[in-house]
Enzyme design. Sequence first.
Site, mmCIF file in Angstrom:
data_model
loop_
_atom_site.group_PDB
_atom_site.id
_atom_site.type_symbol
_atom_site.label_atom_id
_atom_site.label_comp_id
_atom_site.label_asym_id
_atom_site.label_seq_id
_atom_site.Cartn_x
_atom_site.Cartn_y
_atom_site.Cartn_z
ATOM 1 N N SER A 179 3.977 3.307 7.881
ATOM 2 C CA SER A 179 3.756 2.184 6.971
ATOM 3 C C SER A 179 5.013 1.805 6.200
ATOM 4 C CB SER A 179 2.676 2.540 5.951
ATOM 5 O OG SER A 179 1.421 2.509 6.555
ATOM 6 N N ASP A 222 0.237 -7.520 1.924
ATOM 7 C CA ASP A 222 0.667 -6.113 1.908
ATOM 8 C C ASP A 222 2.191 -6.054 1.963
ATOM 9 O OD1 ASP A 222 0.584 -3.374 1.873
ATOM 10 O OD2 ASP A 222 -0.066 -3.159 3.964
ATOM 11 N N HIS A 225 0.821 -1.219 0.000
ATOM 12 C CA HIS A 225 0.000 0.000 0.000
ATOM 13 C C HIS A 225 0.856 1.270 0.000
ATOM 14 C CE1 HIS A 225 0.297 0.161 4.517
ATOM 15 N NE2 HIS A 225 0.157 1.454 4.296
#
Length: 234
Positions: A180, A86, A41
Amino acid sequence: VIGGDECNINEHRSLVAFFNSTGFFCSGTLVNEEWVLSAAHCDSTNFQMKLGVHSKKVLNEDEQTRNPKEKFICPNKKNDEVLDKDIMLIKLDSRVSNSEHIAPLSLPSSPPSVGSVCHIMGWGSITPIKETYPDVPYCANINLLDDEVCQAGYPELLAEYRTLCAGILEGGKDTCGGDSGGPLICNGQFQGIVSYGAHPCGQSLKPGIYTKVFDYSDWIQSIIAGNTDASCPP
């Protein structure tokens, strides 16, 4: 990272900062001189990666900038499910050499065990609600928790996702917006990639969700070895 402190300048040599036209947006982990591992992502058009960064305002002498030469995401990833696979592997446009503030983190030799102490780091928000982004990375120690804790806290987390659950049950220490793609390092081994969490960050019974690196080791090693058609585990 909330509930942490400024990282020591030498404890995040594998941490890579991603920048695009809007500025800093994600992190990654250097796994060898030519490859960086991050979250799927975090994929963005036209981003650059900076290695050897501590303060975003103060240049380290050995800082290096690289562009992605190739990006690999699992071919069988369900794109409408952010929590599915992910993970993204990025080949750099040229190699980086180790230096005072740059060194790779190797892939794990075995999966982590529940109860392990894990280290988180990143330039993400240091406040849970109104996000506050520091110039330097923050670090904290959290615990690897049972998957069932995260399944209870996140109905969208399916049991078949290859994830780790890590945090503090009572809350207050967690990765947050902007962290992230960065690493979860348990007992010194690179075990997770920052993937998902609650808003606001650091809530009790809602730990962070991390992609389980060990389950993707074969895929990562195949691609690095040149088998670019390798498939990820289901």
